[in-house]
Design an enzyme around this catalytic site. Structure first.
Site, PDB file in Angstrom:
ATOM      1  N   LYS A  41       0.861  -1.199   0.000  1.00 21.59           N
ATOM      2  CA  LYS A  41       0.000   0.000   0.000  1.00 21.59           C
ATOM      3  C   LYS A  41       0.884   1.230   0.000  1.00 21.59           C
ATOM      4  CE  LYS A  41      -4.267  -0.558   2.730  1.00 21.59           C
ATOM      5  NZ  LYS A  41      -4.785  -0.165   4.052  1.00 21.59           N
ATOM      6  N   ARG A  90     -16.600   1.106  14.085  1.00 19.14           N
ATOM      7  CA  ARG A  90     -17.422   2.256  13.698  1.00 19.14           C
ATOM      8  C   ARG A  90     -18.850   1.850  13.393  1.00 19.14           C
ATOM      9  NH1 ARG A  90     -13.137   3.978   9.236  1.00 19.14           N
ATOM     10  NH2 ARG A  90     -13.301   1.732   9.090  1.00 19.14           N
TER      11      ARG A  90
HETATM   12  O1  PNS Z   1      -5.719   1.069   9.755  1.00 21.32           O
HETATM   13  P1  PNS Z   1      -5.977  -0.252   9.084  1.00 21.32           P
HETATM   14  O2  PNS Z   1      -5.328  -0.295   7.714  1.00 21.32           O
HETATM   15  O3  PNS Z   1      -7.433  -0.602   9.049  1.00 21.32           O
HETATM   16  O4  PNS Z   1      -5.253  -1.370  10.011  1.00 21.32           O
HETATM   17  C1  PNS Z   1      -5.306  -2.750   9.691  1.00 21.32           C
HETATM   18  C2  PNS Z   1      -4.174  -3.487  10.424  1.00 21.32           C
HETATM   19  C3  PNS Z   1      -2.826  -2.879  10.024  1.00 21.32           C
HETATM   20  C4  PNS Z   1      -4.360  -3.353  11.911  1.00 21.32           C
HETATM   21  C5  PNS Z   1      -4.228  -5.001  10.016  1.00 21.32           C
HETATM   22  O5  PNS Z   1      -4.171  -5.109   8.630  1.00 21.32           O
HETATM   23  C6  PNS Z   1      -3.100  -5.801  10.639  1.00 21.32           C
HETATM   24  O6  PNS Z   1      -3.185  -6.199  11.782  1.00 21.32           O
HETATM   25  N1  PNS Z   1      -1.994  -6.007   9.861  1.00 21.32           N
HETATM   26  C7  PNS Z   1      -0.804  -6.678  10.336  1.00 21.32           C
HETATM   27  C8  PNS Z   1      -0.523  -7.983   9.596  1.00 21.32           C
HETATM   28  C9  PNS Z   1      -1.255  -9.143  10.259  1.00 21.32           C
HETATM   29  O7  PNS Z   1      -1.052  -9.441  11.418  1.00 21.32           O
HETATM   30  N2  PNS Z   1      -2.119  -9.798   9.459  1.00 21.32           N
HETATM   31  C10 PNS Z   1      -2.931 -10.930   9.910  1.00 21.32           C
HETATM   32  C11 PNS Z   1      -4.255 -10.450  10.529  1.00 21.32           C
HETATM   33  S1  PNS Z   1      -5.190 -11.802  11.132  1.00 21.32           S
END
Ligand code: PNS
Length: 160
Positions: A41, A90
């Site tokens: 991203k 939200r």
């Molecule tokens: O602000 P966002 O983009 O909604 O946050 C999403 C985030 C970064 C918290 C989520 O994508 C995440 O935890 N990413 C880390 C990678 C990970 O652990 N992935 C497996 C999730 S089960």
């Protein structure tokens, strides 16, 4: 000492994020705001810029620390001895994916996810919408802290 992590992209942080961080800071000894790096991203702000903004806008809370991480959130929690993840919800539309991630994280490592209902004042708010509004010259003053509003205006001007 019990810590909680508030993970996210924070590109940039909004008043909705800050509301959750502030409420967590009253519940836990320490809040770690973790900027998760997602190389696929391309953000408007670099990870360092997001962290610097977060540090400035959370400085007033004595127990908030800002960090970044590239990898699984559960590995971050394990390496830092953090037992819980806090997420703002939200609307119902957030719920399916958040539930799935929380169950997966629980299964992967035993870390718990706590959901905090977003202040209704911010239930429509997202970083993506804030960026879109700022890009087209709209007013974001009521959506993000003043400092972040200024950085958004500067970035939009730089990008022409
Ligand atoms: O602000 P966002 O983009 O909604 O946050 C999403 C985030 C970064 C918290 C989520 O994508 C995440 O935890 N990413 C880390 C990678 C990970 O652990 N992935 C497996 C999730 S089960």
């Amino acid at each position: 000492m019990i810590s909680v992590v508030c993970p996210g992209s924070y590109d940039p942080a909004t008043n909705g994020h800050l509301d959750i961080i502030e409420r967590c800071s009253r519940l836990f000894d320490e809040v770690v705001v973790a900027v998760l790096i997602n190389k696929s991203k391309k953000g408007l702000f670099s990870i360092d810029e997001r962290m610097a903004m977060l540090r400035e806008v959370t400085a007033e809370y004595g127990n908030v620390r800002v960090d970044s991480w590239h990898g699984l959130l559960v590995d971050y929690c394990r390496d830092n001895g953090i037992p819980a993840i806090a997420k703002g919800l939200r609307a119902v539309s957030d719920f399916d994916y958040e539930l799935q991630m929380s169950q997966m994280n629980q299964r992967l490592s035993g870390v718990e996810t706590l959901f905090i209902s977003t202040n209704p004042e911010y239930s429509f708010l997202s970083s993506s919408l804030v960026k879109e509004i700022a890009t087209y010259g709209g007013d974001v003053s009521h959506l993000v802290p003043e400092l972040i509003q200024q950085r958004l205006l500067d970035r939009v001007a730089e990008l022409g």
